[in-house]
Design an enzyme around this catalytic site. Structure first.
Site, PDB file in Angstrom:
ATOM      1  N   CYS A   1       0.926  -1.137   0.052  1.00 44.08           N
ATOM      2  CA  CYS A   1       0.010  -0.223   0.083  1.00 44.08           C
ATOM      3  C   CYS A   1       0.896   1.088  -0.116  1.00 44.08           C
ATOM      4  O   CYS A   1       2.063   1.082   0.199  1.00 44.08           O
ATOM      5  CB  CYS A   1      -1.001  -0.024   1.267  1.00 44.08           C
TER       6      CYS A   1
ATOM      7  N   CYS B   1       0.526  -2.327   9.420  1.00 45.73           N
ATOM      8  CA  CYS B   1       0.872  -3.577   8.745  1.00 45.73           C
ATOM      9  C   CYS B   1       2.282  -3.807   8.791  1.00 45.73           C
ATOM     10  O   CYS B   1       2.887  -3.746   7.546  1.00 45.73           O
ATOM     11  CB  CYS B   1       0.123  -3.744   7.148  1.00 45.73           C
TER      12      CYS B   1
ATOM     13  N   ASP C   1     -13.066 -15.788  26.917  1.00 47.62           N
ATOM     14  CA  ASP C   1     -12.637 -15.003  25.900  1.00 47.62           C
ATOM     15  C   ASP C   1     -12.349 -13.559  26.260  1.00 47.62           C
ATOM     16  O   ASP C   1     -13.303 -12.693  25.800  1.00 47.62           O
ATOM     17  CB  ASP C   1     -13.580 -15.237  24.696  1.00 47.62           C
TER      18      ASP C   1
ATOM     19  N   CYS D   1      -6.835 -12.679  22.761  1.00 48.11           N
ATOM     20  CA  CYS D   1      -6.449 -11.886  21.533  1.00 48.11           C
ATOM     21  C   CYS D   1      -5.118 -11.361  22.006  1.00 48.11           C
ATOM     22  O   CYS D   1      -4.206 -10.775  21.122  1.00 48.11           O
ATOM     23  CB  CYS D   1      -7.400 -10.782  21.331  1.00 48.11           C
TER      24      CYS D   1
HETATM   25  N1  SAH Z   1     -16.382 -14.087  22.658  1.00 49.86           N
HETATM   26  C1  SAH Z   1     -16.742 -12.932  21.839  1.00 49.86           C
HETATM   27  C2  SAH Z   1     -16.221 -11.452  22.354  1.00 49.86           C
HETATM   28  C3  SAH Z   1     -15.007 -11.503  23.049  1.00 49.86           C
HETATM   29  S1  SAH Z   1     -14.296  -9.943  23.066  1.00 49.86           S
HETATM   30  C4  SAH Z   1     -16.511 -13.188  20.476  1.00 49.86           C
HETATM   31  O1  SAH Z   1     -15.729 -13.909  20.268  1.00 49.86           O
HETATM   32  O2  SAH Z   1     -16.935 -12.467  19.463  1.00 49.86           O
HETATM   33  C5  SAH Z   1     -14.245  -9.383  24.891  1.00 49.86           C
HETATM   34  C6  SAH Z   1     -15.823  -9.155  25.327  1.00 49.86           C
HETATM   35  O3  SAH Z   1     -15.639  -9.012  26.726  1.00 49.86           O
HETATM   36  C7  SAH Z   1     -16.230  -7.817  24.895  1.00 49.86           C
HETATM   37  O4  SAH Z   1     -17.622  -8.025  24.241  1.00 49.86           O
HETATM   38  C8  SAH Z   1     -16.294  -7.069  26.258  1.00 49.86           C
HETATM   39  O5  SAH Z   1     -17.434  -6.231  26.114  1.00 49.86           O
HETATM   40  C9  SAH Z   1     -16.616  -8.050  27.123  1.00 49.86           C
HETATM   41  N2  SAH Z   1     -16.078  -7.680  28.758  1.00 49.86           N
HETATM   42  C10 SAH Z   1     -15.140  -6.966  28.849  1.00 49.86           C
HETATM   43  N3  SAH Z   1     -14.901  -6.849  30.211  1.00 49.86           N
HETATM   44  C11 SAH Z   1     -15.935  -7.698  30.649  1.00 49.86           C
HETATM   45  C12 SAH Z   1     -16.362  -7.867  31.979  1.00 49.86           C
HETATM   46  N4  SAH Z   1     -15.662  -7.568  33.229  1.00 49.86           N
HETATM   47  N5  SAH Z   1     -17.389  -8.746  32.090  1.00 49.86           N
HETATM   48  C13 SAH Z   1     -17.946  -9.315  31.236  1.00 49.86           C
HETATM   49  N6  SAH Z   1     -17.618  -9.056  29.964  1.00 49.86           N
HETATM   50  C14 SAH Z   1     -16.640  -8.112  29.833  1.00 49.86           C
END
Ligand code: SAH
Length: 453
Positions: free
Chosen positions: A72, A81, A382, A409
């Site tokens: 790019c 990137c 997650d 992540c």
């Molecule tokens: N498992 C989902 C989202 C993962 S991202 C997927 O794969 O799409 C992490 C998520 O945790 C986000 O949606 C965020 O809003 C939520 N989150 C952040 N802190 C939190 C907390 N203390 N309790 C519950 N959820 C939370």
């Protein structure tokens, strides 16, 4: 070695995440934003607990790993990137070595490392992009795109960004042209003056449905009818299903809404993953690489294994994607998510997909565990980048489930949490990287924890 001194050296290795090691004299300096094999010039800027850190000034010689030309026009200034001049297979090999080292150093016991799975698409993989309005240099013409690396002010026009579908580039250039020809101002963060803030684009890669969100302050009133017409006349592969004008007068630089005006169509779009359909609203979290997310979720399903008669907790459930994917192989899934809109969407999506064994709670994971009466047989975690809250993790492990699947992540957060797992009698049996972010320094990891017998 003193702060402010300038040195040259060769990056011998890059550790996760983005930590280049440059040996100089009898020391090793950590220099970010490079590729192994590059000869770099850097300035010593920090000394942290005996470790030396340097800020990259210039790349003096490219690396033998840089086998292709930049893809790019704003590389390397943009900095998004970092690895785009490396072939994708070399990027994967590097991420694999990085993760292996990260977990070898943190675990201190045997575990199986299953390598890194690549994204099915290397370019145009992002279903979401948040572009900023600004200028490329002080008092330059209006620009729309991404911040220059290390700068909070300069914005580089990302008209040929290769992480997104060409439709998004066309929309970006159309919006930029519209406001440039009319001499419209952008919002200046320091003075809190100006109109244009962000352009948030979302595009379902399976459905081709596009949601255009223009974010401005309320400092001006502008007729956006002609912008709408121009956007709808674009020759796109996908289809614009909604154009939103979001007003945001907050002082902080996050995209959020004080008021949303619908200029055209609807305020949501659909995306499909593994045969399931998901309704997504402008602000709800959704994995940014849809085709990559399919590999991620498929692998999560394998890691979960047979759970036919089991109760599964999906903690940090977002819009409930993982819960719904686990639902087909579980007795019941309980999702916990802190953002009420996401929980709303999760419920709606589950109903739309005909899934009846999922329930979703809108709560902080830390608090929710006090109210849930059911006991889980298996837990899926997650968390966001920072990992699981230090108070929540022991509580989660106190359930004493046999198996836990942790999706991260930010693998360094997971590596940090390994100790807590170990203290509570768990060990990581296996883990695998799933690259969701080709060309960048990031990588997702799935790991399976089992309780010691
Ligand atoms: N498992 C989902 C989202 C993962 S991202 C997927 O794969 O799409 C992490 C998520 O945790 C986000 O949606 C965020 O809003 C939520 N989150 C952040 N802190 C939190 C907390 N203390 N309790 C519950 N959820 C939370």
């Amino acid at each position: 070695m003193k702060k402010g001194e300038i040195y040259d050296g060769i990056i011998e290795r890059v550790d996760f995440q983005n930590k280049g090691r440059v040996p100089v004299e009898d020391k090793v300096v950590t220099v970010k934003n490079g590729i192994p094999g590059q000869k770099v010039r850097f300035v010593i800027n920090k000394k942290k607990g005996g470790r030396m850190e340097g800020r990259l000034l210039e790349i003096l010689e490219t690396s033998p790993l840089e086998k292709r030309d930049p893809v790019c026009s704003i590389f390397p200034a943009c900095g998004g990137c970092m690895y785009q001049t490396m072939l994708y297979e070399d990027q994967l090999a590097m991420k694999e070595a990085q993760l292996r080292k990260l977990f070898d150093d943190a675990a201190g016991y045997e575990y199986t490392f299953e390598g890194v799975k690549g994204s099915p698409v290397e370019f145009a993989y992002r279903n979401k992009m948040e572009f900023s309005f600004g200028d490329e240099y002080k008092d330059g013409p209006l620009s729309l795109g991404l911040h220059k690396k290390g700068s909070t002010y300069d914005v580089l026009t990302a008209g040929d960004c290769r992480l997104v579908h060409e439709d998004m580039n066309k929309i970006l250039l159309c919006v930029l042209d519209f406001f440039r020809t009319r001499g419209v101002s952008y919002y200046r963060k320091m003075q809190h003056m100006g109109y244009l803030r962000h352009l948030l684009l979302r595009r379902g890669s399976k459905t081709g449905e596009i949601l255009v969100n223009l974010v401005t302050t309320s400092q001006e009133e502008r007729d956006l009818e002609l912008l709408k017409t121009a956007l709808l006349e674009l020759d796109l592969e996908g289809r614009i299903v909604g154009i939103l004008h979001i007003l945001n007068d907050s002082l902080s630089d996050v995209v959020r809404s004080d008021e949303t005006r619908l200029l055209y169509g609807q305020d949501y779009f659909y995306e499909e993953l593994l045969g399931l359909r998901f309704k997504i609203t402008p602000f709800s979290f959704f994995q940014p690489n849809s085709r990559g997310a399919e590999v991620l979720y498929q692998t999560v399903r394998e890691y979960i294994g047979d759970t036919r008669d089991k109760v599964v907790f999906d903690l940090y459930s977002g819009t409930g994607t993982i819960a719904q994917i686990a639902a087909s192989v579980a007795k019941k899934v309980i999702g916990v998510e802190i953002i009420p809109e996401a929980v709303e969407a999760a419920r709606e999506n589950a109903a739309m997909n005909g899934i009846t064994n999922c329930t979703f709670l809108a709560d902080d994971v830390l608090k929710a565990l006090d109210h849930i009466e059911e006991k889980p047989d298996l837990i899926i975690l997650d968390p966001p980048r920072d990992g699981v809250h230090p108070k929540a993790l022991p509580r989660i492990l106190d359930y004493g489930v046999e198996k836990l699947v942790y999706i991260s992540c930010k693998p360094s957060s997971l590596a940090r949490d390994l100790k807590v797992f170990e203290e509570r009698g768990y060990r990581m049996e296996k883990c695998v990287g799933v690259d969701q972010f080709c060309q960048t320094v990031h990588c997702e990891v799935i790991s399976l924890f089992v309780k010691n017998k």
